[in-house]
Design a protein around this motif. Structure first.
Motif, PDB file in Angstrom:
ATOM      1  N   ALA A  42      17.880 -19.023   2.052  1.00 46.28           N
ATOM      2  CA  ALA A  42      17.052 -20.209   1.794  1.00 46.28           C
ATOM      3  C   ALA A  42      17.809 -21.520   2.006  1.00 46.28           C
ATOM      4  N   ARG A  43      19.131 -21.466   2.150  1.00 46.13           N
ATOM      5  CA  ARG A  43      19.913 -22.686   2.382  1.00 46.13           C
ATOM      6  C   ARG A  43      19.874 -23.157   3.831  1.00 46.13           C
ATOM      7  N   LEU A  44      19.359 -22.321   4.719  1.00 41.80           N
ATOM      8  CA  LEU A  44      19.292 -22.726   6.121  1.00 41.80           C
ATOM      9  C   LEU A  44      18.332 -23.901   6.292  1.00 41.80           C
ATOM     10  N   VAL A  45      18.638 -24.744   7.267  1.00 36.69           N
ATOM     11  CA  VAL A  45      17.800 -25.906   7.580  1.00 36.69           C
ATOM     12  C   VAL A  45      17.554 -25.951   9.080  1.00 36.69           C
ATOM     13  N   ALA A  46      16.552 -26.732   9.450  1.00 40.59           N
ATOM     14  CA  ALA A  46      16.233 -26.881  10.869  1.00 40.59           C
ATOM     15  C   ALA A  46      17.470 -27.311  11.646  1.00 40.59           C
TER      16      ALA A  46
END
Length: 198
Positions: A121-125
Motif C-alpha cells: 500500500a506504500r506504492l505511489v504512482a
C-alpha cells in the motif's frame, strides 16, 4: 475469465464467477491512468512465465510461482510458509502480454510474520515494478494507481477485465485483522502499465 477476490484464510485470495459483487471501493481512487498522452505504447511481449518480482520502492525481491484455481473455484494463493513467494495467477496473461497480468502475495504469513506484500500500500504512482520472465526478458511496469477496497465490493472488472495494453495488477490483503487474528476485510490493489522491456 472474470474473477473477484474474496476473503479466504489466505492473505491474497479470489473467488470465481462473473456474478460476484462489484461496488465502490473502501477508499476512493482514480481509475488506472494509462500511458502518458502522446507517449508511444510499448509493444506487447511474447508469452513468458514470470520467475522473479522486484519492487525497489518497498524492498521486494521475490521468486514468483504459478497459482491456479483451488477445488472450490477460488484463486489459489502462495503457501503460508516462511519467505512465501509472490504468486502469478496462471489463467491471466503473462506480464507484458496484452491484458491484465495478476500477481498475488501475502501481507502476513501466519506464525512466520511479514509477507512479501507487507508494504504494498506504500506504492505511489510512478514507482517501478520489474518482472523477470523465464525467457530472460525484464518487463518494467510503472504504477498508475493504488487503491484499498472492501472484499465485499471488489472491483472485478477493473482488475480482471479486458484492457487494450499490457497491464499488471498486484493484490494483497488489507485492513484490521479479524477478532480471530486470521482474516482481513479489505484488499490493496496496485494498477500498473508496461513501460519498457529489455
Amino acid at each position: 475469465m472474470v474473477l473477484a477476490v474474496a476473503q479466504l484464510s489466505g492473505c491474497a485470495s479470489g473467488s470465481s464467477g462473473a456474478g460476484a459483487p462489484v461496488g465502490a471501493p473502501a477508499q476512493a481512487v482514480a481509475p488506472p491512468a494509462g500511458p502518458p498522452s502522446g507517449a508511444p505504447a510499448p509493444k506487447p511481449l511474447a508469452r513468458s512465465v514470470p520467475v522473479r518480482l522486484e519492487i525497489p520502492a518497498i524492498g521486494v525481491d521475490s521468486p514468483v510461482i504459478p497459482v491456479g484455481l483451488a477445488a472450490d473455484g477460488t484463486v489459489g494463493v502462495p503457501p503460508i510458509e516462511r519467505n512465501a513467494p509472490a504468486g502469478w495467477y496462471q489463467n491471466s496473461p503473462t506480464p507484458g502480454q496484452l491484458g491484465p497480468s495478476v500477481i498475488l502475495g501475502h501481507v502476513t504469513v501466519g506464525q512466520y510474520g511479514d509477507g512479501v506484500f507487507l508494504h504494498l500500500a506504500r506504492l505511489v504512482a510512478g514507482d517501478r515494478v520489474v518482472l523477470v520472465l523465464q525467457d530472460g526478458t525484464s518487463a518494467v511496469f510503472t504504477v498508475d494507481s493504488v487503491q484499498t477496497v472492501s472484499k465485499a465490493h471488489f472491483p472485478t472488472q477493473s482488475v480482471y477485465g479486458n484492457v487494450d495494453r499490457p497491464e499488471l495488477r498486484l493484490i494483497t490483503c488489507a485492513g484490521p485483522r479479524g477478532a480471530d487474528g486470521r482474516g482481513y476485510p479489505d484488499n490493496t490493489i496496485v494498477y500498473a502499465g508496461l513501460a519498457s522491456a529489455s
